[in-house]
Motif scaffolding. Structure first.
Motif, PDB file in Angstrom:
ATOM      1  N   GLN A 145      -3.205  -9.496  -2.452  1.00  0.00           N
ATOM      2  CA  GLN A 145      -3.961 -10.630  -1.907  1.00  0.00           C
ATOM      3  C   GLN A 145      -5.003 -10.155  -0.898  1.00  0.00           C
ATOM      4  O   GLN A 145      -6.124 -10.669  -0.858  1.00  0.00           O
ATOM      5  CB  GLN A 145      -3.005 -11.630  -1.254  1.00  0.00           C
ATOM      6  CG  GLN A 145      -2.187 -12.434  -2.254  1.00  0.00           C
ATOM      7  CD  GLN A 145      -1.120 -13.271  -1.584  1.00  0.00           C
ATOM      8  OE1 GLN A 145      -0.634 -12.927  -0.504  1.00  0.00           O
ATOM      9  NE2 GLN A 145      -0.734 -14.369  -2.225  1.00  0.00           N
ATOM     10  N   ARG A 146      -4.613  -9.160  -0.081  1.00  0.00           N
ATOM     11  CA  ARG A 146      -5.559  -8.625   0.905  1.00  0.00           C
ATOM     12  C   ARG A 146      -6.573  -7.698   0.235  1.00  0.00           C
ATOM     13  O   ARG A 146      -7.727  -7.646   0.630  1.00  0.00           O
ATOM     14  CB  ARG A 146      -4.807  -7.887   2.017  1.00  0.00           C
ATOM     15  CG  ARG A 146      -3.969  -8.816   2.893  1.00  0.00           C
ATOM     16  CD  ARG A 146      -3.526  -8.116   4.159  1.00  0.00           C
ATOM     17  NE  ARG A 146      -2.591  -7.036   3.885  1.00  0.00           N
ATOM     18  CZ  ARG A 146      -1.270  -7.174   3.914  1.00  0.00           C
ATOM     19  NH1 ARG A 146      -0.728  -8.360   4.180  1.00  0.00           N
ATOM     20  NH2 ARG A 146      -0.475  -6.150   3.674  1.00  0.00           N
ATOM     21  N   GLY A 147      -6.107  -6.935  -0.767  1.00  0.00           N
ATOM     22  CA  GLY A 147      -6.993  -6.098  -1.562  1.00  0.00           C
ATOM     23  C   GLY A 147      -7.583  -4.915  -0.839  1.00  0.00           C
ATOM     24  O   GLY A 147      -8.775  -4.885  -0.529  1.00  0.00           O
ATOM     25  N   TYR A 148      -6.767  -3.909  -0.554  1.00  0.00           N
ATOM     26  CA  TYR A 148      -7.313  -2.688   0.036  1.00  0.00           C
ATOM     27  C   TYR A 148      -6.544  -1.489  -0.515  1.00  0.00           C
ATOM     28  O   TYR A 148      -5.425  -1.618  -1.017  1.00  0.00           O
ATOM     29  CB  TYR A 148      -7.223  -2.719   1.564  1.00  0.00           C
ATOM     30  CG  TYR A 148      -5.814  -2.707   2.113  1.00  0.00           C
ATOM     31  CD1 TYR A 148      -5.154  -1.513   2.372  1.00  0.00           C
ATOM     32  CD2 TYR A 148      -5.146  -3.902   2.368  1.00  0.00           C
ATOM     33  CE1 TYR A 148      -3.864  -1.501   2.872  1.00  0.00           C
ATOM     34  CE2 TYR A 148      -3.848  -3.897   2.864  1.00  0.00           C
ATOM     35  CZ  TYR A 148      -3.217  -2.698   3.121  1.00  0.00           C
ATOM     36  OH  TYR A 148      -1.943  -2.700   3.605  1.00  0.00           O
ATOM     37  N   GLY A 149      -7.174  -0.294  -0.403  1.00  0.00           N
ATOM     38  CA  GLY A 149      -6.531   0.933  -0.877  1.00  0.00           C
ATOM     39  C   GLY A 149      -6.158   0.841  -2.339  1.00  0.00           C
ATOM     40  O   GLY A 149      -6.937   0.350  -3.167  1.00  0.00           O
ATOM     41  N   PRO A 150      -4.957   1.292  -2.686  1.00  0.00           N
ATOM     42  CA  PRO A 150      -4.527   1.275  -4.094  1.00  0.00           C
ATOM     43  C   PRO A 150      -4.248  -0.133  -4.618  1.00  0.00           C
ATOM     44  O   PRO A 150      -3.827  -0.293  -5.761  1.00  0.00           O
ATOM     45  CB  PRO A 150      -3.246   2.112  -4.071  1.00  0.00           C
ATOM     46  CG  PRO A 150      -2.737   2.001  -2.681  1.00  0.00           C
ATOM     47  CD  PRO A 150      -3.944   1.894  -1.814  1.00  0.00           C
ATOM     48  N   TYR A 151      -4.461  -1.143  -3.770  1.00  0.00           N
ATOM     49  CA  TYR A 151      -4.250  -2.527  -4.195  1.00  0.00           C
ATOM     50  C   TYR A 151      -5.570  -3.304  -4.228  1.00  0.00           C
ATOM     51  O   TYR A 151      -5.586  -4.523  -4.223  1.00  0.00           O
ATOM     52  CB  TYR A 151      -3.261  -3.220  -3.255  1.00  0.00           C
ATOM     53  CG  TYR A 151      -1.872  -2.635  -3.329  1.00  0.00           C
ATOM     54  CD1 TYR A 151      -0.957  -3.092  -4.269  1.00  0.00           C
ATOM     55  CD2 TYR A 151      -1.492  -1.608  -2.477  1.00  0.00           C
ATOM     56  CE1 TYR A 151       0.309  -2.546  -4.351  1.00  0.00           C
ATOM     57  CE2 TYR A 151      -0.228  -1.052  -2.551  1.00  0.00           C
ATOM     58  CZ  TYR A 151       0.669  -1.524  -3.495  1.00  0.00           C
ATOM     59  OH  TYR A 151       1.924  -0.982  -3.586  1.00  0.00           O
ATOM     60  N   THR A 152      -6.675  -2.562  -4.278  1.00  0.00           N
ATOM     61  CA  THR A 152      -7.970  -3.230  -4.393  1.00  0.00           C
ATOM     62  C   THR A 152      -8.050  -3.987  -5.712  1.00  0.00           C
ATOM     63  O   THR A 152      -8.554  -5.112  -5.780  1.00  0.00           O
ATOM     64  CB  THR A 152      -9.111  -2.196  -4.309  1.00  0.00           C
ATOM     65  OG1 THR A 152      -8.998  -1.480  -3.073  1.00  0.00           O
ATOM     66  CG2 THR A 152     -10.467  -2.876  -4.386  1.00  0.00           C
ATOM     67  N   TYR A 153      -7.534  -3.356  -6.778  1.00  0.00           N
ATOM     68  CA  TYR A 153      -7.443  -3.998  -8.093  1.00  0.00           C
ATOM     69  C   TYR A 153      -5.984  -4.002  -8.550  1.00  0.00           C
ATOM     70  O   TYR A 153      -5.216  -3.105  -8.204  1.00  0.00           O
ATOM     71  CB  TYR A 153      -8.290  -3.259  -9.131  1.00  0.00           C
ATOM     72  CG  TYR A 153      -9.757  -3.150  -8.767  1.00  0.00           C
ATOM     73  CD1 TYR A 153     -10.600  -4.254  -8.860  1.00  0.00           C
ATOM     74  CD2 TYR A 153     -10.293  -1.943  -8.340  1.00  0.00           C
ATOM     75  CE1 TYR A 153     -11.941  -4.157  -8.524  1.00  0.00           C
ATOM     76  CE2 TYR A 153     -11.632  -1.834  -8.003  1.00  0.00           C
ATOM     77  CZ  TYR A 153     -12.450  -2.946  -8.091  1.00  0.00           C
ATOM     78  OH  TYR A 153     -13.772  -2.843  -7.756  1.00  0.00           O
ATOM     79  N   ALA A 154      -5.638  -4.993  -9.335  1.00  0.00           N
ATOM     80  CA  ALA A 154      -4.282  -5.030  -9.889  1.00  0.00           C
ATOM     81  C   ALA A 154      -4.125  -3.976 -10.974  1.00  0.00           C
ATOM     82  O   ALA A 154      -3.075  -3.358 -11.106  1.00  0.00           O
ATOM     83  CB  ALA A 154      -3.970  -6.415 -10.448  1.00  0.00           C
ATOM     84  N   MET A 155      -5.200  -3.771 -11.762  1.00  0.00           N
ATOM     85  CA  MET A 155      -5.110  -2.773 -12.831  1.00  0.00           C
ATOM     86  C   MET A 155      -6.475  -2.244 -13.221  1.00  0.00           C
ATOM     87  O   MET A 155      -7.501  -2.904 -13.018  1.00  0.00           O
ATOM     88  CB  MET A 155      -4.421  -3.367 -14.067  1.00  0.00           C
ATOM     89  CG  MET A 155      -5.239  -4.417 -14.811  1.00  0.00           C
ATOM     90  SD  MET A 155      -4.438  -4.954 -16.346  1.00  0.00           S
ATOM     91  CE  MET A 155      -2.989  -5.769 -15.701  1.00  0.00           C
TER      92      MET A 155
END
Length: 260
Positions: A145-155
């Motif tokens: 939800q915050r979208g940063y680092g390795p979680y910028t994209y889901a896939m």
């Protein structure tokens, strides 16, 4: 034995009479038969003596002077044969059985307790595991939800040009819609090689996008598996510690798998 009135077996080395001998004496047709066992080292030391001693004390047993007979115990002590002698023999013979029952009980109880403990531990482990998994999912959800680092994209989604139409019309929109509803955030969650800016090294850009993605997805098809460019572009993903997700477009020939 009908004509015998006295069967004198005294002063021998008789320790007891076996069952056959006792039956012959007890079934004698002579009502006045008297068996003399005085002076014999009768035994009351082992379990096998129990039935003989019990027989001696029966009122119907034709043994002379039977109330004054003595026997030797397991401690080699001489004692007068009484009902107490029978009780001692019975207790001695029942002791191993009680001991075995005790051992069985003691063995069963720890086993039951162990099973109960294992069950409780496994149940707690499953609960902790579910809670841990739930916490990890919630944490991943917050990071996406915050979208940063390795979680910028889901896939990061791999596909070849031949599958671009179905990916752009069905796969990507459905994935984005599902992620928007799940994460309650309206932003881009799926990135592909099509998002790479022209003029830069495609492999370097793919590697950068992989670093920013939680997992790697592939749309597999015959065209993808035999494409030299697709094979080359997937090389960076092989060295990333990311979960893989596969979508299959159509039926794939075995020859394509071997070539891929």
């Amino acid at each position: 034995m009908g004509n015998i009135k006295v069967l004198n077996l005294s002063d021998n080395s008789i320790t007891g009479l076996n069952q056959k001998s006792r039956e012959i004496i007890s079934s004698s047709i002579s009502p006045n038969l008297s068996v003399i066992l005085d002076g014999n080292p009768l035994s009351c030391a082992v379990c096998e003596d129990y039935e003989f001693i019990q027989w001696l004390l029966l009122d119907s047993t034709p043994v002379h002077n039977r109330r004054k007979l003595t026997c030797r115990t397991k401690h080699r002590e001489k004692e007068q044969i009484t009902n107490m002698t029978i009780k001692k023999l019975k207790d001695m013979c029942d002791a191993p059985l009680k001991h075995r029952q005790c051992i069985i009980t003691l063995s069963v109880v720890p086993a039951s307790l162990l099973l109960a403990v294992v069950f409780v531990v496994l149940t707690l482990y499953q609960c902790v595991k579910r809670r841990s998994k739930k916490r990890r999912l919630e944490e991943a959800k917050r990071k996406l939800q915050r979208g940063y680092g390795p979680y910028t994209y889901a896939m990061f989604l791999y596909f070849c040009d031949n599958d671009a139409d179905i990916v752009n019309r069905h796969v990507t929109p459905n994935l984005e819609d599902a992620l928007h509803r799940r994460l309650a955030t309206q932003r881009k969650f799926v990135t592909t090689s099509a998002d790479i800016e022209p003029g830069r090294s495609i492999l370097d850009e793919i590697e950068q996008h992989l670093e920013l993605s939680s997992l790697v997805a592939f749309v597999l098809s015959d065209a993808f598996l035999i494409s030299r460019y697709s094979t080359m572009e997937t090389l960076p993903a092989k060295h990333k510690d990311k979960p893989f997700l596969f979508f299959v477009n159509g039926q794939i020939n075995e020859s394509s798998i071997l070539l891929g």
